[in-house]
Design a protein around this motif. Structure first.
Motif, PDB file in Angstrom:
ATOM      1  N   LYS A  52       0.835  -1.213   0.000  1.00 23.16           N
ATOM      2  CA  LYS A  52       0.000   0.000   0.000  1.00 23.16           C
ATOM      3  C   LYS A  52       0.865   1.257   0.000  1.00 23.16           C
ATOM      4  O   LYS A  52       0.503   2.259  -0.600  1.00 23.16           O
ATOM      5  N   VAL A  53       1.996   1.204   0.661  1.00 24.03           N
ATOM      6  CA  VAL A  53       2.915   2.342   0.674  1.00 24.03           C
ATOM      7  C   VAL A  53       3.620   2.439  -0.674  1.00 24.03           C
ATOM      8  O   VAL A  53       3.724   3.522  -1.246  1.00 24.03           O
ATOM      9  N   ILE A  54       4.079   1.327  -1.177  1.00 24.35           N
ATOM     10  CA  ILE A  54       4.780   1.330  -2.459  1.00 24.35           C
ATOM     11  C   ILE A  54       3.870   1.829  -3.574  1.00 24.35           C
ATOM     12  O   ILE A  54       4.266   2.612  -4.430  1.00 24.35           O
ATOM     13  N   ASP A  55       2.595   1.410  -3.536  1.00 21.67           N
ATOM     14  CA  ASP A  55       1.620   1.829  -4.546  1.00 21.67           C
ATOM     15  C   ASP A  55       1.027   3.204  -4.271  1.00 21.67           C
ATOM     16  O   ASP A  55       0.398   3.791  -5.143  1.00 21.67           O
ATOM     17  N   GLY A  56       1.160   3.699  -3.036  1.00 19.45           N
ATOM     18  CA  GLY A  56       0.540   4.969  -2.668  1.00 19.45           C
ATOM     19  C   GLY A  56      -0.974   4.840  -2.575  1.00 19.45           C
ATOM     20  O   GLY A  56      -1.707   5.774  -2.849  1.00 19.45           O
ATOM     21  N   SER A  57      -1.474   3.674  -2.146  1.00 23.76           N
ATOM     22  CA  SER A  57      -2.918   3.450  -2.066  1.00 23.76           C
ATOM     23  C   SER A  57      -3.412   3.473  -0.622  1.00 23.76           C
ATOM     24  O   SER A  57      -2.619   3.488   0.318  1.00 23.76           O
ATOM     25  N   ASP A  58      -4.733   3.456  -0.439  1.00 23.09           N
ATOM     26  CA  ASP A  58      -5.372   3.433   0.881  1.00 23.09           C
ATOM     27  C   ASP A  58      -4.897   4.570   1.788  1.00 23.09           C
ATOM     28  O   ASP A  58      -4.583   4.364   2.957  1.00 23.09           O
ATOM     29  N   ASN A  59      -4.803   5.754   1.261  1.00 21.48           N
ATOM     30  CA  ASN A  59      -4.390   6.947   2.006  1.00 21.48           C
ATOM     31  C   ASN A  59      -2.938   6.922   2.464  1.00 21.48           C
ATOM     32  O   ASN A  59      -2.551   7.681   3.338  1.00 21.48           O
ATOM     33  N   PHE A  60      -2.128   6.044   1.914  1.00 20.39           N
ATOM     34  CA  PHE A  60      -0.704   6.029   2.201  1.00 20.39           C
ATOM     35  C   PHE A  60       0.021   6.723   1.066  1.00 20.39           C
ATOM     36  O   PHE A  60      -0.374   6.620  -0.088  1.00 20.39           O
ATOM     37  N   SER A  61       1.075   7.424   1.419  1.00 19.57           N
ATOM     38  CA  SER A  61       1.906   8.054   0.409  1.00 19.57           C
ATOM     39  C   SER A  61       3.092   7.153   0.108  1.00 19.57           C
ATOM     40  O   SER A  61       3.425   6.264   0.885  1.00 19.57           O
ATOM     41  N   GLN A  62       3.731   7.395  -1.005  1.00 24.38           N
ATOM     42  CA  GLN A  62       4.891   6.594  -1.376  1.00 24.38           C
ATOM     43  C   GLN A  62       6.041   6.869  -0.411  1.00 24.38           C
ATOM     44  O   GLN A  62       6.063   7.909   0.265  1.00 24.38           O
ATOM     45  N   PRO A  63       7.015   5.957  -0.300  1.00 23.93           N
ATOM     46  CA  PRO A  63       8.066   6.054   0.707  1.00 23.93           C
ATOM     47  C   PRO A  63       8.801   7.400   0.751  1.00 23.93           C
ATOM     48  O   PRO A  63       9.149   7.873   1.821  1.00 23.93           O
ATOM     49  N   GLY A  64       9.029   8.022  -0.376  1.00 25.47           N
ATOM     50  CA  GLY A  64       9.753   9.295  -0.413  1.00 25.47           C
ATOM     51  C   GLY A  64       9.032  10.443   0.280  1.00 25.47           C
ATOM     52  O   GLY A  64       9.636  11.471   0.575  1.00 25.47           O
ATOM     53  N   TYR A  65       7.762  10.290   0.555  1.00 26.41           N
ATOM     54  CA  TYR A  65       6.957  11.324   1.210  1.00 26.41           C
ATOM     55  C   TYR A  65       7.330  11.473   2.687  1.00 26.41           C
ATOM     56  O   TYR A  65       7.248  12.560   3.241  1.00 26.41           O
ATOM     57  N   TYR A  66       7.740  10.393   3.322  1.00 27.74           N
ATOM     58  CA  TYR A  66       7.937  10.378   4.775  1.00 27.74           C
ATOM     59  C   TYR A  66       9.309  10.921   5.171  1.00 27.74           C
ATOM     60  O   TYR A  66      10.310  10.657   4.518  1.00 27.74           O
ATOM     61  N   ASP A  67       9.325  11.694   6.259  1.00 21.32           N
ATOM     62  CA  ASP A  67      10.568  12.231   6.805  1.00 21.32           C
ATOM     63  C   ASP A  67      11.258  11.226   7.720  1.00 21.32           C
ATOM     64  O   ASP A  67      12.470  11.235   7.856  1.00 21.32           O
ATOM     65  N   LEU A  68      10.475  10.383   8.370  1.00 23.04           N
ATOM     66  CA  LEU A  68      10.999   9.390   9.302  1.00 23.04           C
ATOM     67  C   LEU A  68      10.216   8.099   9.123  1.00 23.04           C
ATOM     68  O   LEU A  68       8.986   8.112   9.110  1.00 23.04           O
ATOM     69  N   ILE A  69      10.933   7.005   8.957  1.00 26.87           N
ATOM     70  CA  ILE A  69      10.311   5.684   8.866  1.00 26.87           C
ATOM     71  C   ILE A  69      10.881   4.842   9.993  1.00 26.87           C
ATOM     72  O   ILE A  69      12.104   4.662  10.090  1.00 26.87           O
ATOM     73  N   ILE A  70      10.000   4.351  10.848  1.00 32.77           N
ATOM     74  CA  ILE A  70      10.396   3.496  11.966  1.00 32.77           C
ATOM     75  C   ILE A  70       9.946   2.084  11.621  1.00 32.77           C
ATOM     76  O   ILE A  70       8.779   1.860  11.325  1.00 32.77           O
TER      77      ILE A  70
END
Length: 85
Positions: A52-70
């Motif tokens: 869902k993150v990779i596709d940018g679906s279900d209200n998730f943005s693609q990985p480059g959108y996030y400032d911090l990934i835990i």
């Protein structure tokens, strides 16, 4: 605590993605509440739903959108021979 300090250093619009095993979802949400992290840009996702993150679906943005990934239990993503990699 890492997320709290990251937000303090980078501002309230810090975009955070937390990736975790399904069994600990409520623990992560409770921990953010306990640390009074009420960031409207924080997203929580189980490690089995990363597509869902990779596709940018279900209200998730693609990985480059996030400032911090835990990533909880990041060791599960360590080897490219692992299906979760």
């Amino acid at each position: 605590m890492i997320a709290q300090r990251f937000i303090a250093a980078n501002g309230d619009n810090t975009r955070i993605l937390v990736i975790f095993p399904p069994a600990v979802k409520s623990n992560w949400e409770d921990t953010f509440a306990d640390f009074r992290i009420k960031n409207k840009f924080s997203h929580f996702i189980t490690n089995g739903s990363l597509d869902k993150v990779i596709d940018g679906s279900d209200n998730f943005s693609q990985p480059g959108y996030y400032d911090l990934i835990i990533v909880d239990e990041a060791h599960n993503f360590r080897h490219d021979s692992n299906d979760n990699y």
